[in-house]
Enzyme design. Sequence first.
Site, mmCIF file in Angstrom:
data_model
loop_
_atom_site.group_PDB
_atom_site.id
_atom_site.type_symbol
_atom_site.label_atom_id
_atom_site.label_comp_id
_atom_site.label_asym_id
_atom_site.label_seq_id
_atom_site.Cartn_x
_atom_site.Cartn_y
_atom_site.Cartn_z
ATOM 1 N N PHE A 1 0.899 -1.178 0.323
ATOM 2 C CA PHE A 1 -0.017 -0.133 0.105
ATOM 3 C C PHE A 1 1.106 1.229 -0.136
ATOM 4 O O PHE A 1 1.653 1.771 1.120
ATOM 5 C CB PHE A 1 -0.851 0.166 1.230
ATOM 6 C CG PHE A 1 -1.900 1.232 1.318
ATOM 7 C CD1 PHE A 1 -3.101 1.230 0.451
ATOM 8 C CD2 PHE A 1 -1.580 2.498 1.596
ATOM 9 C CE1 PHE A 1 -3.780 2.385 0.200
ATOM 10 C CE2 PHE A 1 -2.422 3.529 1.808
ATOM 11 C CZ PHE A 1 -3.343 3.491 0.921
ATOM 12 N N ASP B 1 9.671 2.692 1.842
ATOM 13 C CA ASP B 1 8.498 3.631 2.127
ATOM 14 C C ASP B 1 8.465 3.560 3.410
ATOM 15 O O ASP B 1 7.762 2.309 3.919
ATOM 16 C CB ASP B 1 7.401 3.073 1.135
ATOM 17 C CG ASP B 1 6.098 3.993 1.315
ATOM 18 O OD1 ASP B 1 5.900 4.732 2.585
ATOM 19 O OD2 ASP B 1 4.985 3.846 0.887
ATOM 20 N N LYS C 1 3.164 11.430 6.999
ATOM 21 C CA LYS C 1 1.984 11.163 8.132
ATOM 22 C C LYS C 1 3.010 11.744 9.313
ATOM 23 O O LYS C 1 2.569 12.990 9.631
ATOM 24 C CB LYS C 1 2.131 9.713 8.331
ATOM 25 C CG LYS C 1 1.162 9.006 7.086
ATOM 26 C CD LYS C 1 0.795 7.512 7.596
ATOM 27 C CE LYS C 1 -0.194 7.056 6.306
ATOM 28 N NZ LYS C 1 -1.179 7.657 5.950
#
Length: 406
Positions: free
Chosen positions: A147, A232, A261
């Site tokens: 994801f 990532d 984030k």
Amino acid sequence: MTAPVRTRSSDELIHAEEPVLAHNYHPLPVVVARAEGTWVEDVEGRRYLDMLAGYSALNFGHRNPVLIEAAHRQLDLLTLTSRAFHNDRLAEFAEALAALTGLDMVLPMNTGAEAVESAVKVARKWAYEVKGVPADRATIVVAAGNFHGRTTTIVSFSTDETARSGFGPFTPGFRVVPYNDLPALEAAVDETTAAVLIEPIQGEAGVIIPDEGYLTGVRDLTRRAGCLFVADEIQSGLGRTGRTLAVEHEGVVPDVLLLGKALGGGIVPVSAVVARRDVLGVLHPGEHGSTFGGNPLAAAVGTAVVRLLETGVFQRRAAEAGVVLRDGLAALVGRGVVGFRSRGLWAGVDIDPAIGTGREISERLMREGVLVKDTHGSTVRLAPPLTITDGELRSALGALEKVLAG
């Protein structure tokens, strides 16, 4: 006198969203109005322990006072210039982030998906200009179950049909291999490979932790093959796993690191591509950009986030509290939990399907004053703010035990 405006109830607000908001989310039926630390409060004043932390965007807690102060201070001075001009906050942010990660250069963006898209572009350009791959033939190898975001390019290499269905045609140039499978990865890499893009821990898939040695193997393979290792760490990074970066658990340094984030402290969207100089050095003026990327407000908050991480306090807290989380979940195995995976303050908990789906368990926990998020059937993710106390953590585990017992 003007009559006071009546505050709408949770039910009224939820129903008000229905006709005017796109239905691309299915939130739990809670309407948050206030928050501080590890707790949120709905419009009726009911309090909930936040065990999701905005998918790690709130690693430092809701309204962390250091980060709020940094934002307030910057709001009184300057919020945006665009990158048409320099601003006085960006250099410090880039210097601090590069030093924290042990890499050379920073490309500031806003969202995680933007960071991934930027890395794809940079990896391809590096492949053409540095590696010598023929024009338009560069490939990027990714892992099944990934994801990385929801743009059309990113869902082109997703294996989640919910994310893909109805959004084609898809962007070519990607090869998908099983996660945690070094032989499959090696078979997919060839002279056209620009990069291997993986999550050191797959978050959305259910906190999937690879075998010891996998990340080291990826690093060794990419080095031998002359391609980039792009990690990532948008969810796994910045303290979540008990280290600043999840790759540190194997002592690995990628060529390109993606952050987001928590980099914005839960206040503003901030993301970044951090890489070696020879990699990000392929970009020249006009080839890539973002109006809001590197804005002064984001840089001020991002710098404050890096300063918090420089102390090591949050990483140690995640590691120590992670033991409490792991031991508490281990005690529930066979009592409604069929298995779990955890690292630091991050866990994917597989619930016995006979007891309920992940969504049903999440709703029951909400009624007990604990907020979590389900994923993939009967799996529930736990990712509280790194500021959570042992008592709060045990309280959340107690609520889970109660829910599982019926």
